[in-house]
Design a protein around this motif. Sequence first.
Motif, PDB file in Angstrom:
ATOM      1  N   ALA A   1       0.587  -1.408   0.130  1.00 45.70           N
ATOM      2  CA  ALA A   1      -0.008   0.102   0.210  1.00 45.70           C
ATOM      3  C   ALA A   1       0.704   1.315   0.318  1.00 45.70           C
ATOM      4  O   ALA A   1       0.638   2.561  -1.058  1.00 45.70           O
ATOM      5  CB  ALA A   1      -1.135  -0.286   0.959  1.00 45.70           C
ATOM      6  N   VAL A   2       1.955   1.188   0.829  1.00 44.31           N
ATOM      7  CA  VAL A   2       2.544   2.740   0.803  1.00 44.31           C
ATOM      8  C   VAL A   2       3.558   2.603  -1.020  1.00 44.31           C
ATOM      9  O   VAL A   2       3.346   3.966  -1.146  1.00 44.31           O
ATOM     10  CB  VAL A   2       3.858   1.511   1.781  1.00 44.31           C
ATOM     11  N   ALA A   3       3.578   1.719  -1.224  1.00 44.03           N
ATOM     12  CA  ALA A   3       4.142   1.245  -2.315  1.00 44.03           C
ATOM     13  C   ALA A   3       3.627   2.155  -3.211  1.00 44.03           C
ATOM     14  O   ALA A   3       4.005   2.570  -4.034  1.00 44.03           O
ATOM     15  CB  ALA A   3       5.271   0.357  -3.231  1.00 44.03           C
ATOM     16  N   GLY A   4       2.167   1.454  -3.026  1.00 45.94           N
ATOM     17  CA  GLY A   4       1.107   2.285  -3.667  1.00 45.94           C
ATOM     18  C   GLY A   4       0.955   3.708  -4.319  1.00 45.94           C
ATOM     19  O   GLY A   4       0.899   4.748  -4.639  1.00 45.94           O
ATOM     20  N   ILE A   5       0.701   3.930  -2.846  1.00 43.80           N
ATOM     21  CA  ILE A   5       0.784   5.037  -2.500  1.00 43.80           C
ATOM     22  C   ILE A   5       1.678   6.464  -3.080  1.00 43.80           C
ATOM     23  O   ILE A   5       2.191   7.431  -3.785  1.00 43.80           O
ATOM     24  CB  ILE A   5       1.047   5.946  -0.915  1.00 43.80           C
ATOM     25  N   GLY A   6       3.038   5.684  -3.181  1.00 50.66           N
ATOM     26  CA  GLY A   6       4.459   6.305  -3.925  1.00 50.66           C
ATOM     27  C   GLY A   6       4.305   6.754  -5.360  1.00 50.66           C
ATOM     28  O   GLY A   6       4.466   7.394  -5.680  1.00 50.66           O
ATOM     29  N   ALA A   7       3.741   5.257  -5.844  1.00 45.76           N
ATOM     30  CA  ALA A   7       3.530   5.355  -7.277  1.00 45.76           C
ATOM     31  C   ALA A   7       2.546   6.779  -7.324  1.00 45.76           C
ATOM     32  O   ALA A   7       2.522   6.884  -8.383  1.00 45.76           O
ATOM     33  CB  ALA A   7       2.480   3.805  -7.479  1.00 45.76           C
ATOM     34  N   GLY A   8       1.354   6.286  -6.790  1.00 41.77           N
ATOM     35  CA  GLY A   8       0.187   7.734  -6.852  1.00 41.77           C
ATOM     36  C   GLY A   8       0.410   9.058  -6.770  1.00 41.77           C
ATOM     37  O   GLY A   8       0.286   9.502  -7.530  1.00 41.77           O
ATOM     38  N   ARG A   9       1.397   9.244  -6.268  1.00 40.53           N
ATOM     39  CA  ARG A   9       2.760  10.113  -5.445  1.00 40.53           C
ATOM     40  C   ARG A   9       3.420  10.394  -6.992  1.00 40.53           C
ATOM     41  O   ARG A   9       4.979  12.140  -6.545  1.00 40.53           O
ATOM     42  CB  ARG A   9       2.994  10.567  -4.693  1.00 40.53           C
ATOM     43  N   LEU A  10       3.761  10.029  -7.573  1.00 39.84           N
ATOM     44  CA  LEU A  10       4.918   9.634  -8.790  1.00 39.84           C
ATOM     45  C   LEU A  10       6.534   9.659  -8.003  1.00 39.84           C
ATOM     46  O   LEU A  10       7.382  10.725  -8.155  1.00 39.84           O
ATOM     47  CB  LEU A  10       5.120  11.086  -9.482  1.00 39.84           C
ATOM     48  N   ASP A  11       6.339   9.690  -6.885  1.00 46.59           N
ATOM     49  CA  ASP A  11       7.692   9.483  -5.866  1.00 46.59           C
ATOM     50  C   ASP A  11       8.591   8.196  -5.505  1.00 46.59           C
ATOM     51  O   ASP A  11       8.014   7.430  -4.995  1.00 46.59           O
ATOM     52  CB  ASP A  11       7.093   9.759  -4.254  1.00 46.59           C
ATOM     53  N   TRP A  12       9.488   8.216  -6.702  1.00 46.08           N
ATOM     54  CA  TRP A  12      10.051   7.410  -7.221  1.00 46.08           C
ATOM     55  C   TRP A  12      10.501   6.799  -5.709  1.00 46.08           C
ATOM     56  O   TRP A  12      11.105   5.312  -5.225  1.00 46.08           O
ATOM     57  CB  TRP A  12      11.345   7.237  -7.784  1.00 46.08           C
ATOM     58  N   ASP A  13      11.680   7.166  -4.605  1.00 45.97           N
ATOM     59  CA  ASP A  13      12.134   6.814  -3.200  1.00 45.97           C
ATOM     60  C   ASP A  13      11.254   5.812  -1.985  1.00 45.97           C
ATOM     61  O   ASP A  13      11.205   5.359  -2.029  1.00 45.97           O
ATOM     62  CB  ASP A  13      12.828   8.098  -3.320  1.00 45.97           C
ATOM     63  N   PHE A  14      10.019   6.963  -2.746  1.00 44.97           N
ATOM     64  CA  PHE A  14       9.149   6.530  -1.820  1.00 44.97           C
ATOM     65  C   PHE A  14       8.189   4.953  -2.077  1.00 44.97           C
ATOM     66  O   PHE A  14       8.335   4.163  -1.356  1.00 44.97           O
ATOM     67  CB  PHE A  14       7.586   7.384  -2.177  1.00 44.97           C
ATOM     68  N   PHE A  15       8.092   5.014  -3.278  1.00 44.58           N
ATOM     69  CA  PHE A  15       7.635   3.795  -3.731  1.00 44.58           C
ATOM     70  C   PHE A  15       8.991   2.360  -3.465  1.00 44.58           C
ATOM     71  O   PHE A  15       8.672   1.249  -3.179  1.00 44.58           O
ATOM     72  CB  PHE A  15       7.481   3.406  -5.678  1.00 44.58           C
ATOM     73  N   SER A  16      10.340   2.764  -4.375  1.00 41.44           N
ATOM     74  CA  SER A  16      11.345   1.732  -4.316  1.00 41.44           C
ATOM     75  C   SER A  16      11.540   1.124  -2.625  1.00 41.44           C
ATOM     76  O   SER A  16      11.895  -0.113  -2.447  1.00 41.44           O
ATOM     77  CB  SER A  16      12.378   2.729  -5.204  1.00 41.44           C
TER      78      SER A  16
END
Lengths: 392, 631
Positions: free
Chosen positions: B481-496
Motif C-alpha cells: 500500500a505504501v508503494a502504491g501511495i509512492g506510485a500515486g504521488r509519482l515519488d520513486w524513492d517512496f515507491f522503491s
Amino acid sequence: MLFTYLKSITMDGIARLVIILIATMMITACEREPAIEPSGKTISIGIIGPMSGDDFAKGQEGIKGIKVAQYIQPYLNNGDVMELVVKDDENNPDQTASLIKWMAEEKKVAAILLLSTSASALKAGAYADSYKIPVLTLLATHTDVTKDRQYISQLSFDNNFQGQVAAQFVKDDLLLDRVAVISDNDSFYSTELAGEFIRKFTAVGGIITGSLVVDQVSGNYAEALEKLKGGRTELLYMPIKADQVLQIIKAAKEIKWAPELMGGDGLLATVLNQYRDQVHYLEGMYATDFFSKHMPLTQYGDKARKMYESMFDSNISTYAGLGAEAHTVLQTAMNKCTAAENRECINKNIRSTENLTGIAGRLAITGEGKGVRPLIINAIRRGELGYVVKVY
Amino acid sequence: MASHVDAAVFIYTEHSQYLVDQVLENPFGASITPVEFSTLSRDSAAILEGVGHVIVAARVPIIKTVLGYAQKYGFSVGIIPLPTQRELPRSYDLPGKLDEAIDLALRDDAPAIDLVLCNKQIMLYKAMMGRIPLLDAPLDMSRRRMFWHGLKRFVGLRLLTFNISLANKQKIRTAACGCMIVQHHESSMASRIIGQDSGVSDGMVSMIISSPSSIVEYVRFLFQTLNLSGRRKRIPSTIGYIKFREIDIESETELEVTIDGGATTMTPVHCETLQSAIRLNVGDELREEIRTAKSAKQKINIQHLPKGKEELQKATKKAIPFFAYASEERFRDLFLALREDARTNSMYIVLMVLSTMLATVGLYQNSSAVVIGAMLLAPLMTPIVSLAMGLLRQDKGLTTQSTVKIILGVVVALLSAILITQMFPHKPLTEEMQARLNPTLLDLAVAIIAGVAGAYTKAYKEILQSLAGVAIAVALVPPLAVAGIGAGRLDWDFFSQAFLLFSTNLVGIVLFATITFRVLGYSPAVRGRRGIKLVTLALVLIAVPLYLSYERIVEKIVLEKSWQHERFLVNGKYLIVRNARLNHYQDKDVMTVDILAREPLTRDDLNQFREKIQTNFDKKLVIRADVIYIP
C-alpha cells in the motif's frame, strides 16, 4: 537464458560469493591510520594545577587524563613529542601567576594547560596576555576568565550556561518551584554561578525561598536550614566546595530534612575522589558536570575510558576526561602550525577549534576563547555517578 | 491354588542334566520320567505317544522341537528356562527361580497358544531380515549405549524394496531396511513400539517394518526411542506395522532371515500362525492376558512407508538422504489445499482490493489498528506458501498458478493504493508510512522466521489457524500500500523503499518456506534445484541494500534511545527532548524531534537548535521539530 545461467551456479558458488562479500566488508572495516615517524624533537608543554592541598584531585586526575591522551597519540603529525613540565600551584592564584611567568620565560613552553579553578584562571589571563603564551583552562568556568583576554581560553562551558541550565533543569525537568541557594562569598565561581541561577530561575517563574552564604554562618547551619525548611524549600542549590556541601547536608539530616539537592561542576567528581567514604550523604544529589561514565561516549571517549581503566585500574573521573580532551585540543592546534612551538599560531588555532570529538560529544572554542560543549547533569545513585541528561 | 499334573516326561540335555534330581523330587508329587533328548530324537513316537505333559529344559532349538512334538502328539508343555536364556523367559513370562519354574512347568492348566511358523520353522519370539537398527536393541541397554548403538547401526543403511503379501491377497510394495516378525516379544525395543498388540493366542503374525526415509527422521526416531519410558500409543513415522494371519515377504535381493537369534532361512519367507496349536505353561500375567484377550483385528499401519513408483525408486536408489522425500500421493490433502490456494478467483481479487484500500486509509490515518486489520484481511500469504511448495517440488503448474496469483495481487494492490492516493489531495508522511520506508536486514529476519512459520503451520492442519498470526508478523499488504501511495504521488524513492520491503518479505518467506517444506520431508523424489537457486539469488541481491540500511537502523536505534536524555539551551531557552525519530527519505536523513519549551521559540532559536543538533552529526540532517509549550 537466465535459467540456463542459474542452472550452472552451484550452491558452492553462492557460498563463495557470500564469503567474498563478507571478507571485503571485514577488510574495509579494519583499515588503520598510517603510523607517525618520530622526529626526535620535543616541545615543552606546561601543566599547572593543584597537585596538593584541598583540591589535589583536580590536578592529579587531570594529569592522568593528559597521560592517557598522550598514550593514545604520542606524537604530533610531524613526529615531535610533547614533553610535559608539571608544576603544583595548590590552586593559589599568586602561585599560578608566578608559575606562568616561570614557564614562559625559563622553560620556554609552547603552551600551558591550567588545571586550577576560576580564581587562578582569572589571574592567569593577564599573565598569559603579558607573555603571549596560550593558556587553556580546563576547569575554570567563570565568565570573565576570557573577557578582554587574548591568550587564555576555556575548555569548559561557563557559569552563564551552567547556571541557566541548572535553573531550568530544576524548574522544567524536576518540576520544582521553590529553591534556596547556598553560596560562598570567597569564591568568584560560587557567587557568579549562584547569581546566574537565581536570575534565570526567577525569570522562568521559580521562587527563591532564601539565600545562605556559607562563610557568614560560621558553622551553625542547622538554624539557617530550619528557616529554609520553614519556607517550604524543595531544593537546595549549592555551587560551593565539596566539604561545605557535606557540612550542609549533615546539618539538614540533623534537623530531619531531606530536600532535593543540586551542585555545580566538579562537585561530584571531588566527592568521589576525595570524600569517597562520605558519598552516601550525597545520594540522589544532582550536579552539573562534564561527563558520565554511564552515558553514551564518543568513540574517542570510549577509547580514553578503556585506556584510563587499564593504566590506572579505576573509573575515569571528570577531571581526567577534561585532561585528555585538553591535550587533544592542544595537539590538534599544534598540528595545524608549521612550527609546532609557535605560540601565536597555537593560540589562534585553539581559539578556532571546531567540531573536535571529545569524550562525550563534539566541542568547540570560539574566537573569544569560550568553550562550547555539552553539559551533563549527573546524580549520585547507589554511591556512583549516574547519568541524568545531556544539555547542548 | 494351582493344581499340578500327576505325571510328566522331563526332557533334558547335557546342559540341563543337573536339573533331573530336582525335577524328580518335585514337591507336587508328580511322577517324572526323565528322558535325554538324544534318546527322544531316536524314537519320539514310542516315548511321547499318549503322554499328557512334558517338561523341557534345553536350548531354544530343542524346545522348538519339543513344541513340534506337542502339536503332533497333543501333550501340554512346561519349560524350565536355563540360566543363560533371557529372551525366552521374558516372552513367556517364565519365572527365574528354579523352584518356581518347576512349579509352573508342572501345572496342569496350560493355556492354548499360537504357533508361528516362518518357512515351516517354529518362531518363538522374533524373526529378523535385513537391518533394523534400534528395534532389536535389548530393553536393558543404557541410554548412552543405545544412542551409540543407534548411530553405529545407521552407518551404511540402505532401503530395499520389499513385496509383502497378506492372507487377503493384498499386496504391499514398499522400501525398508529390514523387517521383524514378533510373537509376544518382550525383550527388545520393538515390543515397546507395538505395545501389547502382539499376543500369543490371537491367531495373528505381527510384523514391524523399519524404514527411516531420511537422516532427520532417523535421528528423530533415535531420540523418541531414547525417551521411550512406557509403551507408545502412536507408531513412529519411520515404522510400519502389519498384523495378519499370514504374511509373505519377498525382498529385492535374497536376505537371510534369523529366527529367534539362531536358525536361519532365506527370503522369500512365508509366516503363518497356527492358532491355539499347543498348550504351554506360561506365567500368571500372560495367562491372565490370554484369558481376557479380545478377538484380535487385522492391522495395516503403513502410511509413513515409501510407496508408489516415484518414492520407491528414490528411496532405493542410493544411501538414505538427509531430508525425506515424499510423493504427492502421500500428502494428498495438503497438496489439494495448496493447489486450491494457488488458484486465482474473484474472492481473492476482492479481498486484495479491500485489504489494500483499508491499509492505505489506515496509513493515511496513522492508525495501527486499521493497518493490522488490513493485514488480517489480506489473502497474499497462501499463494506465497503454495509458490514455495511449487518451487520445491518443481511443480510447474503450482509454481505458475501461484506466481500469477501473487503478481495479480501485487498489481491489484498497487492500483488500489494509487486510486486511494489520487482521491486524497494532501500528502502526509505518517509514522505508519515511515515505518515501511526503511527496510533493513531485521525485516529480512522477520520474513525468514515468518516463512518458516508459514510453511510449518500449513503443513499441520491442527495449527493452521496460526497462519493469521504469521500474516500479521510479516505484514505483506501495508508495504504494498505504501508503494502504491509512492506510485500515486509519482515519488520513486517512496515507491522503491516500500517495494523493497515487500520484496524482502516475499523472497524471505518463499525461500524459507521452501526450506521448511524440504526439512519437513515434502521434497519430491525427483527434485530440481533451479527454483531454489532463483530464490536464493534474489535473496542475496535483496540482502545487499538491506545490509547497507542495517547500519542506519542501528544508528537510528542508538540515537532514538539516547535522545531521551537530551536537552538544549538556545538563547537561554531550555528545550526538553521527549522523543526523536530518524528516518531516511529521498536520500535525506530526516530527524523529527518532539520538544517541550517554556518560552516561545523564534526563528533564530530554532535555527540555533538545528545548528546544535547538526554539530553532533557528520552527515547532513533535515530537522523537524514538534514543539509543545509548557504553560
